[in-house]
Write a protein that holds these residues in place. Structure first.
Motif, short mmCIF file in Angstrom:
data_model
loop_
_atom_site.label_atom_id
_atom_site.label_comp_id
_atom_site.label_asym_id
_atom_site.label_seq_id
_atom_site.Cartn_x
_atom_site.Cartn_y
_atom_site.Cartn_z
N ILE A 34 -26.61 55.44 -36.56
CA ILE A 34 -27.05 54.88 -35.28
C ILE A 34 -28.37 55.52 -34.86
O ILE A 34 -28.70 56.61 -35.30
CB ILE A 34 -25.97 55.05 -34.19
CG1 ILE A 34 -25.62 56.51 -33.96
CG2 ILE A 34 -24.73 54.24 -34.55
CD1 ILE A 34 -24.59 56.75 -32.86
N VAL A 35 -29.12 54.82 -34.01
CA VAL A 35 -30.43 55.31 -33.57
C VAL A 35 -30.59 55.14 -32.06
O VAL A 35 -29.94 54.31 -31.44
CB VAL A 35 -31.59 54.57 -34.29
CG1 VAL A 35 -31.58 54.86 -35.78
CG2 VAL A 35 -31.54 53.08 -34.03
N ARG A 36 -31.49 55.96 -31.50
CA ARG A 36 -31.87 55.83 -30.09
C ARG A 36 -33.39 55.88 -30.02
O ARG A 36 -34.01 56.85 -30.44
CB ARG A 36 -31.27 56.93 -29.23
CG ARG A 36 -31.60 56.75 -27.73
CD ARG A 36 -30.83 57.71 -26.86
NE ARG A 36 -31.43 59.01 -26.78
CZ ARG A 36 -32.39 59.36 -25.92
NH1 ARG A 36 -32.89 58.49 -25.08
NH2 ARG A 36 -32.86 60.58 -25.92
N GLN A 37 -33.98 54.81 -29.49
CA GLN A 37 -35.43 54.74 -29.35
C GLN A 37 -35.86 55.72 -28.26
O GLN A 37 -35.20 55.87 -27.24
CB GLN A 37 -35.86 53.33 -28.95
CG GLN A 37 -35.41 52.23 -29.90
CD GLN A 37 -35.82 52.44 -31.34
OE1 GLN A 37 -34.96 52.39 -32.19
NE2 GLN A 37 -37.06 52.67 -31.62
N ILE A 38 -37.01 56.35 -28.46
CA ILE A 38 -37.58 57.26 -27.47
C ILE A 38 -38.60 56.51 -26.62
O ILE A 38 -38.73 56.75 -25.43
CB ILE A 38 -38.22 58.47 -28.17
CG1 ILE A 38 -37.15 59.25 -28.93
CG2 ILE A 38 -38.95 59.35 -27.17
CD1 ILE A 38 -37.69 60.36 -29.78
N THR A 39 -39.31 55.58 -27.27
CA THR A 39 -40.29 54.75 -26.58
C THR A 39 -40.00 53.29 -26.94
O THR A 39 -39.04 53.01 -27.65
CB THR A 39 -41.73 55.10 -27.02
OG1 THR A 39 -41.88 54.76 -28.40
CG2 THR A 39 -42.04 56.58 -26.82
N ARG A 40 -40.84 52.39 -26.51
CA ARG A 40 -40.64 50.97 -26.87
C ARG A 40 -40.96 50.71 -28.34
O ARG A 40 -40.54 49.71 -28.90
CB ARG A 40 -41.51 50.08 -25.99
CG ARG A 40 -41.01 50.06 -24.57
CD ARG A 40 -41.87 49.14 -23.74
NE ARG A 40 -41.44 49.19 -22.37
CZ ARG A 40 -41.05 48.13 -21.69
NH1 ARG A 40 -41.08 46.94 -22.24
NH2 ARG A 40 -40.65 48.25 -20.45
N ALA A 41 -41.70 51.58 -28.96
CA ALA A 41 -42.01 51.45 -30.39
C ALA A 41 -40.78 51.85 -31.21
O ALA A 41 -39.87 52.52 -30.72
CB ALA A 41 -43.19 52.34 -30.75
N ASP A 42 -40.74 51.43 -32.48
CA ASP A 42 -39.61 51.79 -33.35
C ASP A 42 -39.54 53.29 -33.64
O ASP A 42 -38.46 53.84 -33.86
CB ASP A 42 -39.69 51.03 -34.68
CG ASP A 42 -39.30 49.57 -34.53
OD1 ASP A 42 -38.62 49.22 -33.54
OD2 ASP A 42 -39.68 48.77 -35.41
N TYR A 43 -40.68 53.95 -33.68
CA TYR A 43 -40.75 55.37 -34.00
C TYR A 43 -41.64 56.07 -33.00
O TYR A 43 -42.57 55.45 -32.50
CB TYR A 43 -41.30 55.57 -35.43
CG TYR A 43 -40.37 55.04 -36.48
CD1 TYR A 43 -39.41 55.85 -37.07
CD2 TYR A 43 -40.45 53.71 -36.89
CE1 TYR A 43 -38.55 55.36 -38.03
CE2 TYR A 43 -39.58 53.21 -37.85
CZ TYR A 43 -38.64 54.04 -38.41
OH TYR A 43 -37.78 53.55 -39.36
#
Length: 106
Positions: A34-43
């Motif tokens: 699972i992942v959680r975005q930090i910004t609107r970008a993917d990375y």
């Protein structure tokens, strides 16, 4: 960074939503990615692998393996990428998750 949670009364999908994560694009057999975005970008993004284990008394233990993906893989067909497996940013995220989990762990 790796840490464990014992006696979880919720399923992984519920835990994932409560800690603000979503399914990653790929899954390995035997663990949830699972992942959680930090910004609107993917990375960059936080990436968490969760693997279920059982103790000798059959209690469920979830093993969390957290890291920070700095960027996507540079070469086509490669899964490796720049990531931080420890350090202050990863430690703060691990603490955030641990603070949320007692609300759903009995």
């Amino acid at each position: 960074m790796q840490f464990e949670v014992k006696n979880l009364q919720e399923n992984i999908n519920t835990v994932m939503r409560k800690i603000g994560y979503q399914p990653a694009y790929f899954q390995k057999e035997g663990e949830t990615s699972i992942v959680r975005q930090i910004t609107r970008a993917d990375y960059p993004r936080f990436h968490l692998y969760i693997k279920e284990s059982r103790t000798m008394d059959s209690s469920v233990v979830l093993i969390f393996n957290l890291h920070l993906d700095q960027k996507k893989p540079s070469y086509e067909g490669q899964t490796g990428h720049s990531g931080d497996h420890d350090g202050p940013v990863v430690e703060v995220e691990a603490e955030r998750i641990k603070e949320l989990l007692p609300r759903i762990v009995q």
